[in-house]
Design a protein around this motif. Structure first.
Motif, short mmCIF file in Angstrom:
data_model
loop_
_atom_site.label_atom_id
_atom_site.label_comp_id
_atom_site.label_asym_id
_atom_site.label_seq_id
_atom_site.Cartn_x
_atom_site.Cartn_y
_atom_site.Cartn_z
N ARG A 72 -52.15 -58.17 -14.34
CA ARG A 72 -50.64 -58.35 -14.31
C ARG A 72 -49.88 -57.94 -15.54
NH1 ARG A 72 -53.33 -62.43 -11.30
NH2 ARG A 72 -51.82 -64.08 -9.93
N SER A 100 -52.75 -73.81 -11.44
CA SER A 100 -53.74 -73.43 -10.41
C SER A 100 -54.15 -71.88 -11.03
CB SER A 100 -52.74 -72.99 -9.16
OG SER A 100 -51.58 -71.93 -9.50
N ALA A 107 -57.67 -61.50 -13.97
CA ALA A 107 -56.47 -61.39 -13.22
C ALA A 107 -55.35 -61.29 -14.03
CB ALA A 107 -56.50 -62.86 -12.61
N ALA A 164 -53.25 -67.26 -14.55
CA ALA A 164 -53.29 -65.74 -14.81
C ALA A 164 -51.73 -65.24 -15.14
CB ALA A 164 -53.74 -65.37 -13.42
N ASP A 165 -50.86 -65.82 -14.61
CA ASP A 165 -49.43 -65.51 -14.90
C ASP A 165 -49.14 -65.95 -16.37
OD1 ASP A 165 -48.84 -64.34 -12.39
OD2 ASP A 165 -47.98 -66.09 -11.55
N ASP A 217 -53.68 -68.75 -10.07
CA ASP A 217 -52.55 -67.49 -10.16
C ASP A 217 -51.72 -68.25 -11.18
OD1 ASP A 217 -53.49 -66.17 -8.24
OD2 ASP A 217 -52.54 -67.13 -6.60
N GLU A 218 -51.17 -69.36 -11.38
CA GLU A 218 -50.28 -69.77 -12.43
C GLU A 218 -51.19 -69.64 -13.88
OE1 GLU A 218 -47.76 -73.58 -10.30
OE2 GLU A 218 -50.16 -73.92 -11.30
#
Length: 253
Positions: free
Chosen positions: A252, A7, A248, A12-13, A9-10
């Motif tokens: 982080r 995803s 993104a 980006a992390d 967000d995943e």
């Protein structure tokens, strides 16, 4: 083998983790890194090469050196219409890369693009494989001029203000070879990186494919909306917009 779909967000992390764990990062980007700046790519369904054109020849022919030599007026008509985007501004991806360079984590940007947006964002170590629209050389006296000279020309074909010779943009046209020193600089950086981030390119043409292979000793991340021939060899593949994902991930860190 990267088998999972991340995803946003995943992704980006995960990308932030890769960036934080490496200090000699090289970014290799294609046309997809500038689409967020409003510059169309070449081979997607909305790209320059895919759209039905109003011109008498295929785009690949019209941006070739033989065509430039044979019909410079038609070449410049197409070139001005499709390949020069003076209104384009760096997007968040360009800006993040410039910031990573300032922090000492990014050692070089290698780009297939000719738009100069990496430099406009502040990047210093930019290796332009295909040249730049911002450099234009007189074929007669060899003097170099900025893009403004082309844009401000009263005729379709820009002529040298000093000697009247025809100007040629310092871009690699079909039928021309890449600059050997530029290639050597790119190879040197790829061979010494510990993280190769490949973004916005299908990796379907040379030398892009070769760079992906050269970076096999380093961690390799591919950011591209569509699959590439090297997805299975990469450590991670993120099918997202490169600029937004870089932004993104940077937030982080």
């Amino acid at each position: 083998m990267p088998s999972r779909t991340y995803s946003f967000d995943e992704a980006a992390d995960k990308l932030a983790q890769y960036i934080s764990e490496h200090s000699r990062i090289v970014f290799f980007g294609g046309a997809g890194t500038s689409t967020e700046s409003g510059i169309p790519d070449f081979r997607s369904q909305d790209g320059v090469f895919a759209k039905q054109q109003v011109y008498p020849h295929a785009p690949e022919i019209m941006v070739s050196r033989p065509f430039y030599d044979r019909d410079p007026e038609m070449f410049y008509t197409f070139y001005r219409d499709k390949l020069i985007h003076p209104e384009a501004k760096p997007n968040v991806g360009h800006q993040v890369l410039a910031q990573l360079e300032q922090q000492g984590k990014l050692q070089a940007v290698i780009t297939q693009n000719i738009d100069g947006l990496h430099q406009a964002a502040g990047s210093k170590e930019v290796i332009e494989l295909h040249g730049s629209v911002h450099r234009n050389d007189c074929l007669s006296c060899k003097k170099r001029y900025p893009l403004a000279t082309v844009l401000e020309s009263v005729s379709v074909i820009p002529y040298c203000p000093a000697c009247g010779g025809v100007l040629k943009p310092d871009v690699v046209l079909y039928g021309e070879t890449l600059n050997e020193q530029v290639i050597a600089d790119a190879v040197r950086n790829v061979e010494h990186t510990d993280l190769l981030i490949i973004a916005g390119t299908s990796l379907s043409v040379q030398p892009a494919a070769s760079f992906a292979q050269m970076g096999s000793q380093a961690a390799t991340v591919i950011i591209n909306r569509t699959s590439t021939p090297f997805d299975n060899a990469a450590d991670a593949v993120f099918n997202h917009s490169s600029g937004l994902l870089l932004e993104a991930a940077f937030k982080r860190l």
